[in-house]
Design an enzyme around this catalytic site. Structure first.
Site, PDB file in Angstrom:
ATOM      1  N   PRO A 173      -5.463  38.008 -30.911  1.00  0.00           N
ATOM      2  CA  PRO A 173      -4.371  37.106 -30.551  1.00  0.00           C
ATOM      3  C   PRO A 173      -4.900  35.695 -30.294  1.00  0.00           C
ATOM      4  O   PRO A 173      -5.897  35.506 -29.611  1.00  0.00           O
ATOM      5  CB  PRO A 173      -3.808  37.732 -29.268  1.00  0.00           C
ATOM      6  CG  PRO A 173      -4.191  39.166 -29.348  1.00  0.00           C
ATOM      7  CD  PRO A 173      -5.525  39.186 -30.034  1.00  0.00           C
ATOM      8  N   GLU A 174      -4.227  34.720 -30.893  1.00  0.00           N
ATOM      9  CA  GLU A 174      -4.602  33.324 -30.718  1.00  0.00           C
ATOM     10  C   GLU A 174      -3.543  32.638 -29.852  1.00  0.00           C
ATOM     11  O   GLU A 174      -2.688  33.299 -29.263  1.00  0.00           O
ATOM     12  CB  GLU A 174      -4.760  32.664 -32.089  1.00  0.00           C
ATOM     13  CG  GLU A 174      -5.815  33.344 -32.948  1.00  0.00           C
ATOM     14  CD  GLU A 174      -5.961  32.739 -34.329  1.00  0.00           C
ATOM     15  OE1 GLU A 174      -5.586  31.566 -34.515  1.00  0.00           O
ATOM     16  OE2 GLU A 174      -6.457  33.436 -35.245  1.00  0.00           O
ATOM     17  N   LYS A 179      -6.842  31.513 -24.635  1.00  0.00           N
ATOM     18  CA  LYS A 179      -6.278  32.796 -25.065  1.00  0.00           C
ATOM     19  C   LYS A 179      -6.165  33.785 -23.911  1.00  0.00           C
ATOM     20  O   LYS A 179      -5.993  34.993 -24.133  1.00  0.00           O
ATOM     21  CB  LYS A 179      -7.148  33.389 -26.176  1.00  0.00           C
ATOM     22  CG  LYS A 179      -7.289  32.490 -27.392  1.00  0.00           C
ATOM     23  CD  LYS A 179      -8.295  33.054 -28.383  1.00  0.00           C
ATOM     24  CE  LYS A 179      -8.586  32.073 -29.509  1.00  0.00           C
ATOM     25  NZ  LYS A 179      -9.622  32.581 -30.439  1.00  0.00           N
ATOM     26  N   HIS A 184      -3.553  54.738 -26.290  1.00  0.00           N
ATOM     27  CA  HIS A 184      -4.310  53.504 -26.116  1.00  0.00           C
ATOM     28  C   HIS A 184      -3.951  52.781 -24.818  1.00  0.00           C
ATOM     29  O   HIS A 184      -4.443  51.682 -24.571  1.00  0.00           O
ATOM     30  CB  HIS A 184      -4.072  52.577 -27.305  1.00  0.00           C
ATOM     31  CG  HIS A 184      -4.494  53.157 -28.622  1.00  0.00           C
ATOM     32  ND1 HIS A 184      -5.745  53.693 -28.829  1.00  0.00           N
ATOM     33  CD2 HIS A 184      -3.813  53.308 -29.786  1.00  0.00           C
ATOM     34  CE1 HIS A 184      -5.837  54.136 -30.077  1.00  0.00           C
ATOM     35  NE2 HIS A 184      -4.681  53.926 -30.674  1.00  0.00           N
ATOM     36  N   ARG A 221      -9.218  49.107 -29.177  1.00  0.00           N
ATOM     37  CA  ARG A 221     -10.665  49.007 -29.326  1.00  0.00           C
ATOM     38  C   ARG A 221     -11.402  48.729 -28.009  1.00  0.00           C
ATOM     39  O   ARG A 221     -12.612  48.644 -27.985  1.00  0.00           O
ATOM     40  CB  ARG A 221     -11.011  47.932 -30.368  1.00  0.00           C
ATOM     41  CG  ARG A 221     -10.426  48.248 -31.744  1.00  0.00           C
ATOM     42  CD  ARG A 221     -10.947  47.345 -32.823  1.00  0.00           C
ATOM     43  NE  ARG A 221     -12.377  47.555 -33.057  1.00  0.00           N
ATOM     44  CZ  ARG A 221     -13.079  46.883 -33.966  1.00  0.00           C
ATOM     45  NH1 ARG A 221     -12.485  45.968 -34.720  1.00  0.00           N
ATOM     46  NH2 ARG A 221     -14.374  47.116 -34.116  1.00  0.00           N
ATOM     47  N   ARG A 263     -17.125  34.506 -40.041  1.00  0.00           N
ATOM     48  CA  ARG A 263     -15.699  34.805 -40.173  1.00  0.00           C
ATOM     49  C   ARG A 263     -15.211  34.454 -41.572  1.00  0.00           C
ATOM     50  O   ARG A 263     -15.750  33.570 -42.229  1.00  0.00           O
ATOM     51  CB  ARG A 263     -14.882  34.016 -39.142  1.00  0.00           C
ATOM     52  CG  ARG A 263     -15.274  34.305 -37.704  1.00  0.00           C
ATOM     53  CD  ARG A 263     -14.397  33.554 -36.754  1.00  0.00           C
ATOM     54  NE  ARG A 263     -14.866  33.676 -35.382  1.00  0.00           N
ATOM     55  CZ  ARG A 263     -14.230  33.174 -34.339  1.00  0.00           C
ATOM     56  NH1 ARG A 263     -13.107  32.499 -34.501  1.00  0.00           N
ATOM     57  NH2 ARG A 263     -14.716  33.331 -33.118  1.00  0.00           N
TER      58      ARG A 263
END
Length: 268
Positions: free
Chosen positions: A2-3, A58, A89, A108, A258
């Protein structure tokens, strides 16, 4: 990951749903994502009200009635969902005095949560550059920063000490709209081009927030819904597809570990 637009969307959603609510219980299902002892984390939250929720870079920052802060860094797959359905999760369940719940899900487990007395206890927050919408983020600041480095402009946009919150998706889109190659050395960007990039940074982020962010994989807003800005992406994750401007194929290269997506014909 998420940005800025995704985190800003989450913050706005949570602000509407959780303002002044009181933590009655905190159930930690997986303490791995905590950056303090579980008992300390729970103790400092129970009985506290949420005074305000804001974003820095963020990170989601909840101001507590105790004067402390609950800081959530979502990282790659973190989610904050109000009254959602618990799944495998779900790592933390926040229960409020009115019976509502906030779930922290993280597939994750790269996210980080902690309660701190002062925000400067979190080193990452102390080195962040200005927010893109702040008065401190000016074309003059950008020109000064660009002159000092031979790094590619894409790498500079991703540098959180230069500007907070811009990540890979939006850096690619900003440079496409600016007609600048991501490989262009920052010091070779002209003052006029810098002014254009400054304007487009704000335009792209504003548009992305209006469309509630980009759901490329795991991102969900505060209600558990997907964002829609990924439907408007011009280059990101579009390798081999036609450029919407010139119809040449979108290219993919790697910069600073990236993927970078761009049009080699349009972006000079």
């Amino acid at each position: 990951m998420p940005e800025l637009p995704e985190v800003e969307t989450i913050v706005r959603d949570l602000s509407k749903s959780l303002a002044r609510k009181i933590f009655s219980d905190v159930i930690v299902l997986d303490a791995f994502i905590l950056r303090q002892k579980e008992q300390d984390f729970v103790r400092r939250l129970k009985g506290q009200a949420i005074d305000k929720i804001e974003r820095r870079g963020k990170a989601v920052i909840m101001h507590l009635s105790s004067g402390e802060y609950l800081v959530v860094q979502l990282m790659m797959t973190g989610q904050l969902i109000v009254d959602g359905m618990e799944d495998r999760h779900t790592r933390i369940k926040f229960i409020f005095s009115d019976g509502s719940r906030l779930l922290y899900n993280d597939q994750r487990r790269f996210g980080q949560l902690r309660v701190v007395a002062k925000l400067n206890e979190i080193k990452h927050l102390t080195v962040l550059g200005p927010e893109p919408f702040s008065e401190d983020f000016t074309p003059a600041l950008m020109r000064k920063a660009f002159r000092k480095t031979i790094r590619p402009i894409k790498n500079v946009l991703l540098d959180h000490t230069f500007v907070a919150g811009i990540g890979n998706i939006y850096a690619c889109e900003i440079l496409f709209r600016s007609l600048l190659s991501p490989k262009r050395r920052a010091r070779r960007v002209t003052p006029a081009e810098t002014n254009t990039v400054h304007r487009i940074i704000k335009d792209v982020l504003t548009e992305a927030i209006a469309h509630r962010g980009s759901s490329m994989r795991n991102y969900r807003d505060g209600a558990g819904q997907k964002g829609r800005f990924n439907e408007r992406l011009a280059v990101y994750a579009r390798e081999g597809l036609p450029c919407p401007r010139c119809q040449k194929s979108i290219q993919r290269i790697f910069q600073a570990g990236r993927s970078t997506f761009y049009c080699g014909h349009c972006q000079k």
